[in-house]
Write a protein that holds these residues in place. Structure first.
Motif, mmCIF file in Angstrom:
data_model
loop_
_atom_site.group_PDB
_atom_site.id
_atom_site.type_symbol
_atom_site.label_atom_id
_atom_site.label_comp_id
_atom_site.label_asym_id
_atom_site.label_seq_id
_atom_site.Cartn_x
_atom_site.Cartn_y
_atom_site.Cartn_z
ATOM 1 N N UNK A 95 69.675 51.292 28.835
ATOM 2 C CA UNK A 95 69.975 50.024 29.344
ATOM 3 C C UNK A 95 69.849 49.861 31.038
ATOM 4 N N UNK A 96 69.980 50.968 31.603
ATOM 5 C CA UNK A 96 69.607 51.129 33.151
ATOM 6 C C UNK A 96 68.350 51.019 33.342
ATOM 7 N N UNK A 97 67.198 51.560 32.444
ATOM 8 C CA UNK A 97 65.775 51.339 32.649
ATOM 9 C C UNK A 97 65.525 49.932 32.692
ATOM 10 N N UNK A 98 66.098 49.130 31.547
ATOM 11 C CA UNK A 98 65.728 47.838 31.655
ATOM 12 C C UNK A 98 65.978 47.034 32.561
ATOM 13 N N UNK A 99 67.419 47.277 32.885
ATOM 14 C CA UNK A 99 67.918 46.475 34.260
ATOM 15 C C UNK A 99 67.018 46.785 35.631
ATOM 16 N N UNK A 100 66.541 47.892 35.862
ATOM 17 C CA UNK A 100 65.821 48.200 36.848
ATOM 18 C C UNK A 100 64.127 47.541 36.873
ATOM 19 N N UNK A 101 63.714 47.671 35.458
ATOM 20 C CA UNK A 101 62.535 46.992 35.309
ATOM 21 C C UNK A 101 62.492 45.458 35.393
ATOM 22 N N UNK A 102 63.494 44.725 34.852
ATOM 23 C CA UNK A 102 63.703 43.477 34.987
ATOM 24 C C UNK A 102 63.991 43.023 36.427
#
Length: 278
Positions: free
Chosen positions: A1-8
């Protein structure tokens, strides 16, 4: 989830910088397509990460975590935390730190030298350029000379030399590289006034970006204003004059100069930067 938030989040930051025009103060506008590509790719990767996170089975994750609880992982929690902070840092800087247009105050504070000065931070990869745009550092000797020969054919001719936002940096580089070929040539250009300390002359400058902010600088010519002209730092002017050569004591060398015949105060442009075309 954290990775997706950083990328978005990175994708949204790039979109914000482009829509507000702030990206123009960080990179050459001719490279904006790269920023668009990175924005689209990061959004796509963020959505893919989000998809896999939603599809994960909580029971399977719990069993997997229990199975590996006695094993060493590649990265510890503290290492992951540091990695995430480093990834988030550019977004914090891009979104929260204000961007300002550079002006004569910056030149006064840093001083200016010729032709290239190393930054006081001591980073050998960080150059601040002054007066003359110098793109030779990005080419081998033969390729650079070929580029200059092509520009000479384009600009070294009779008639007034009109300097625009599009050709500003390449024209200034030519004038400093081949000053004798421009002597007595009429010129028109615009910029902000910088009055050098200790009555060391007036300069008409533009801040420019060659590739990115790391190789940005202040570029322009020394100007001799008509007698009786009232002008102060940071005022923008449009000037018409003739290119000459004059000895500049602080640099102990001849510099191309402009004997101004006509001067007009103008409003600062919406984007005060100029960019090198390749």
């Amino acid at each position: 989830m954290i990775r997706s938030l950083i990328l978005i989040g990175y994708s949204q930051m790039m979109m914000y910088l482009q829509l507000t025009g702030k990206l123009d103060q960080f990179i050459n506008i001719h490279y904006q397509y790269l920023a668009v590509i990175s924005m689209v790719l990061s959004l796509l990767l963020g959505l893919i990460q989000l998809y896999f996170w939603v599809r994960e089975d909580p029971k399977q994750n719990k069993s997997h975590a229990h199975h590996h609880e006695d094993h060493d992982h590649t990265m510890s929690r503290s290492q992951k935390l540091v990695a995430y902070v480093l990834l988030v840092l550019p977004m914090i800087v891009g979104l929260l730190f204000p961007t300002v247009s550079l002006d004569a105050t910056i030149v006064q504070a840093k001083g200016f030298q010729f032709p290239v000065s190393k930054e006081s931070v001591g980073d050998p990869e960080m150059n601040t350029q002054y007066l003359q745009p110098n793109t030779s550092i990005y080419y081998n000797k033969e390729d650079y000379q070929k580029q200059m020969d092509g520009l000479r054919k384009k600009y070294i001719k009779d008639g007034k030399l009109t300097v625009t936002e599009e050709n500003y940096l390449e024209v200034m580089e030519l004038i400093y590289n081949y000053p004798s070929e421009f002597i007595n040539r009429p010129i028109h250009y615009e910029g902000f006034l910088f009055k050098a300390p200790k009555n060391q002359g007036d300069f008409l400058f533009r801040f420019g970006i060659i590739h990115c902010v790391a190789d940005s600088g202040v570029f322009g010519l020394r100007v001799f204003l008509p007698d009786g002209t009232t002008a102060t730092d940071n005022e923008w002017f449009s000037v018409d004059g003739v290119i000459e050569s004059d000895y500049y004591e602080p640099f102990q060398r001849d510099l191309p100069t402009v004997k101004v015949e006509k001067i007009k105060k103008i409003d600062a442009p919406k984007n005060e930067y100029v960019y090198r075309t390749f």
